[in-house]
Design a protein around this motif. Structure first.
Motif, mmCIF file in Angstrom:
data_model
loop_
_atom_site.group_PDB
_atom_site.id
_atom_site.type_symbol
_atom_site.label_atom_id
_atom_site.label_comp_id
_atom_site.label_asym_id
_atom_site.label_seq_id
_atom_site.Cartn_x
_atom_site.Cartn_y
_atom_site.Cartn_z
ATOM 1 N N SER A 191 0.830 -1.213 0.000
ATOM 2 C CA SER A 191 0.000 0.000 0.000
ATOM 3 C C SER A 191 0.859 1.255 0.000
ATOM 4 N N GLY A 192 2.143 1.101 -0.345
ATOM 5 C CA GLY A 192 3.071 2.228 -0.272
ATOM 6 C C GLY A 192 2.798 3.338 -1.264
ATOM 7 N N ASP A 193 1.975 3.064 -2.298
ATOM 8 C CA ASP A 193 1.691 4.086 -3.303
ATOM 9 C C ASP A 193 0.275 4.629 -3.207
ATOM 10 N N SER A 194 -0.438 4.270 -2.148
ATOM 11 C CA SER A 194 -1.835 4.713 -2.042
ATOM 12 C C SER A 194 -2.176 5.118 -0.613
ATOM 13 N N VAL A 195 -1.328 5.938 -0.022
ATOM 14 C CA VAL A 195 -1.602 6.402 1.341
ATOM 15 C C VAL A 195 -2.648 7.508 1.356
ATOM 16 N N SER A 196 -2.890 8.122 0.187
ATOM 17 C CA SER A 196 -3.922 9.157 0.104
ATOM 18 C C SER A 196 -4.905 8.832 -1.001
ATOM 19 N N CYS A 197 -6.089 9.360 -0.879
ATOM 20 C CA CYS A 197 -7.187 9.068 -1.799
ATOM 21 C C CYS A 197 -6.913 9.655 -3.182
ATOM 22 N N PRO A 198 -7.033 8.859 -4.252
ATOM 23 C CA PRO A 198 -6.823 9.387 -5.602
ATOM 24 C C PRO A 198 -7.948 10.299 -6.070
ATOM 25 N N ARG A 199 -9.044 10.323 -5.323
ATOM 26 C CA ARG A 199 -10.179 11.160 -5.716
ATOM 27 C C ARG A 199 -10.155 12.530 -5.038
ATOM 28 N N CYS A 200 -9.809 12.573 -3.719
ATOM 29 C CA CYS A 200 -9.882 13.847 -3.003
ATOM 30 C C CYS A 200 -8.601 14.200 -2.245
ATOM 31 N N GLY A 201 -7.661 13.260 -2.139
ATOM 32 C CA GLY A 201 -6.413 13.530 -1.428
ATOM 33 C C GLY A 201 -6.468 13.235 0.056
ATOM 34 N N GLY A 202 -7.616 12.777 0.568
ATOM 35 C CA GLY A 202 -7.718 12.439 1.978
ATOM 36 C C GLY A 202 -6.923 11.189 2.326
ATOM 37 N N ALA A 203 -6.697 10.969 3.595
ATOM 38 C CA ALA A 203 -5.928 9.803 4.046
ATOM 39 C C ALA A 203 -6.737 8.526 3.846
ATOM 40 N N ILE A 204 -6.055 7.464 3.397
ATOM 41 C CA ILE A 204 -6.675 6.147 3.277
ATOM 42 C C ILE A 204 -6.393 5.372 4.557
ATOM 43 N N THR A 205 -7.431 4.856 5.182
ATOM 44 C CA THR A 205 -7.280 4.067 6.401
ATOM 45 C C THR A 205 -7.544 2.594 6.083
ATOM 46 N N HIS A 206 -6.742 1.700 6.686
ATOM 47 C CA HIS A 206 -6.850 0.266 6.444
ATOM 48 C C HIS A 206 -7.224 -0.452 7.728
ATOM 49 N N THR A 207 -8.187 -1.369 7.657
ATOM 50 C CA THR A 207 -8.534 -2.255 8.769
ATOM 51 C C THR A 207 -8.805 -3.636 8.193
ATOM 52 N N ASP A 208 -7.967 -4.601 8.586
ATOM 53 C CA ASP A 208 -8.072 -5.955 8.041
ATOM 54 C C ASP A 208 -8.091 -5.883 6.510
ATOM 55 N N ARG A 209 -9.163 -6.374 5.890
ATOM 56 C CA ARG A 209 -9.242 -6.332 4.426
ATOM 57 C C ARG A 209 -10.017 -5.126 3.924
ATOM 58 N N GLU A 210 -10.413 -4.250 4.807
ATOM 59 C CA GLU A 210 -11.172 -3.072 4.392
ATOM 60 C C GLU A 210 -10.253 -1.859 4.290
ATOM 61 N N TRP A 211 -10.604 -0.948 3.395
ATOM 62 C CA TRP A 211 -9.940 0.353 3.355
ATOM 63 C C TRP A 211 -10.979 1.383 2.931
ATOM 64 N N ARG A 212 -10.746 2.621 3.343
ATOM 65 C CA ARG A 212 -11.646 3.701 2.951
ATOM 66 C C ARG A 212 -10.944 5.034 3.107
ATOM 67 N N CYS A 213 -11.467 6.034 2.405
ATOM 68 C CA CYS A 213 -10.960 7.397 2.536
ATOM 69 C C CYS A 213 -11.571 8.026 3.790
ATOM 70 N N ALA A 214 -10.740 8.724 4.543
ATOM 71 C CA ALA A 214 -11.217 9.359 5.773
ATOM 72 C C ALA A 214 -12.027 10.615 5.497
ATOM 73 N N VAL A 215 -12.051 11.083 4.231
ATOM 74 C CA VAL A 215 -12.715 12.347 3.909
ATOM 75 C C VAL A 215 -13.951 12.131 3.036
ATOM 76 N N CYS A 216 -13.769 11.439 1.891
ATOM 77 C CA CYS A 216 -14.901 11.279 0.972
ATOM 78 C C CYS A 216 -15.480 9.869 1.090
ATOM 79 N N ALA A 217 -16.391 9.513 0.207
ATOM 80 C CA ALA A 217 -17.094 8.227 0.292
ATOM 81 C C ALA A 217 -16.344 7.094 -0.393
ATOM 82 N N PHE A 218 -15.189 7.370 -0.952
ATOM 83 C CA PHE A 218 -14.447 6.348 -1.681
ATOM 84 C C PHE A 218 -13.981 5.249 -0.735
ATOM 85 N N ALA A 219 -14.322 3.995 -1.043
ATOM 86 C CA ALA A 219 -14.004 2.874 -0.155
ATOM 87 C C ALA A 219 -13.913 1.591 -0.961
ATOM 88 N N ARG A 220 -13.368 0.568 -0.328
ATOM 89 C CA ARG A 220 -13.232 -0.733 -0.973
ATOM 90 C C ARG A 220 -14.607 -1.294 -1.316
#
Length: 408
Positions: A191-220
């Protein structure tokens, strides 16, 4: 001259050029033959791809492996045209299609930068997007620019099924634009190339097999195919045991995506899985070669994400030879060495080799990995005690080794 006759004449000229190249030992002929064909008929790829079911495989890592897996699976249906030599730019694609003009199926490994143009030409039935990470920055460019280009291309493919790894944030962003996405959960760990959201630039958070943007609705997205160890869970609720002869989580992930793509074009998952089990090496990768006192396992790694996967499958007690070149095909920028966790090699016997072994030696010094240097990878093997050797090389260093080792 009619368009069909022009294409036939161009293909014939390309084949003649390829034959001459092989005969004169100037090269293997595939690329130059395709180049001549395209120069004489710029629409050759479109015409050669007509009336076939075409599947494109692309991504930063795993293209050659996954395209071979798909080829084996689709051969259960009929003959398949495939650029199995790894020539994945337009010249090589044309040569592969011209070599099997009557094959009703084609599996094309395509360099990411050419996917928008190639997809527009051949209008694939399915397109597999494996992963997106940094690779050859001097040639390919910044990975987020690649994601945006692919996203725009997928938006225009109304009839193509895009089979995508939903555990890769950048892949998901690109494939979400497709009209017909099929999501595959592979559990990939890079995940070294996707620490921020490609849609809005917000931080991407990971939990187990899930990930989501902390700012917008973009998620796995919820996958319809899921890899769980050696098992692949299919949309019908069934389980397929992969039982591959290739090592590592990366190859199991490639296989899951290949099963999903094969299913999209009519191959049942259990049939496809049985054919994948026949694959023991990929163009020499993972093959073990006996050299006098040593048993050498050959592995290829080209960029930080690929090295991360390869370092995980190395035998912990076996000496390692690491070989790095920096030709145009490798990328001349070696800054990626500093993104590889070479610290995993501590405690082993390590030899650095290849034309850029000095750069690699500096990186290993900072990683606190004791080592010695021998620029010739074959000679580097001979400096080690008798027994097993793990040899990991980047693209041109690996290619040269495959050509040399069987003959020594």
């Amino acid at each position: 001259m009619s368009t069909r006759l022009r294409t036939r004449a161009s293909v014939a000229a390309g084949r003649l050029t390829a034959w001459f190249s092989r005969t004169a030992r100037l090269g293997r002929g595939g690329v130059i033959g395709g180049r001549v064909t395209l120069r004489l008929d710029p629409k050759a790829l479109r015409r050669l791809g007509q009336d076939r079911t075409v599947v494109i495989v692309t991504g930063t890592n795993g293209k050659t492996t996954t395209s071979l897996m798909l080829t084996r699976a689709l051969e259960a249906l009929a003959e398949v045209a495939h650029n199995g030599d790894g020539a994945n730019m337009p010249d090589g694609l044309v040569a592969a299609l011209a070599a099997r003009p009557d094959a009703p199926y084609a599996v094309l490994e395509v360099d990411e930068t050419y996917v928008p143009w190639v997809a527009e030409q051949v209008q694939p039935a399915a397109l597999v997007l494996l992963n997106l990470s940094r690779d050859q920055l001097d040639r390919v460019g910044e990975v987020r620019m690649m994601e945006r280009d692919l996203r725009a291309a997928f938006a225009g493919l109304s009839r193509t099924v895009v089979v995508a790894n939903c555990d890769d944030v950048l892949v998901t962003s690109a494939a979400a634009a497709a009209a017909r996405p099929v999501w595959v959960g592979t559990g990939r760990r890079w995940s070294g190339d996707s620490v921020s959201c490609p849609r809005c630039g917000g931080a991407i958070t990971h939990t187990d097999r899930e990930w989501r943007c902390a700012v917008c609705a973009f998620a796995r997205p919820e996958p319809t195919w899921t890899l769980d160890g050696d098992l692949v869970h299919t949309p019908g609720g069934r389980q397929v045991d992969l039982d591959l002869r290739l090592p590592g989580e990366a190859n199991r992930a490639n296989a899951a995506l290949a099963l999903a793509a094969a299913h999209c074009v009519g191959v049942p998952p259990h049939t496809a899985a049985a054919r994948l089990r026949t694959i023991t090496d990929i163009g020499g990768r993972y093959r073990t070669i006996r050299r006098t006192r040593h048993s050498v396992r050959l592995m290829l790694a080209k960029n930080p994400a690929g090295w991360a996967e390869t370092l995980r499958v190395l035998d912990e007690d076996t000496p390692v030879v690491v070989a790095v070149n920096a030709h145009e095909a490798d990328g001349r920028d070696l800054s990626w060495l500093w993104d590889v966790h070479f610290e995993r090699l501590r405690g082993r016997q390590v030899v650095v080799a290849g034309e850029r072994c000095a750069d690699l030696a500096v990186r290993l010094c900072y990683a606190e990995v004791p080592h010695w240097s021998e620029p010739d990878p074959v000679a580097a093997i001979d400096t080690l005690p008798p027994g097993g050797v793990e040899l990991v090389a980047n693209y041109t260093a690996f290619r040269d080794l495959v050509d040399r080792l069987p003959d020594v």
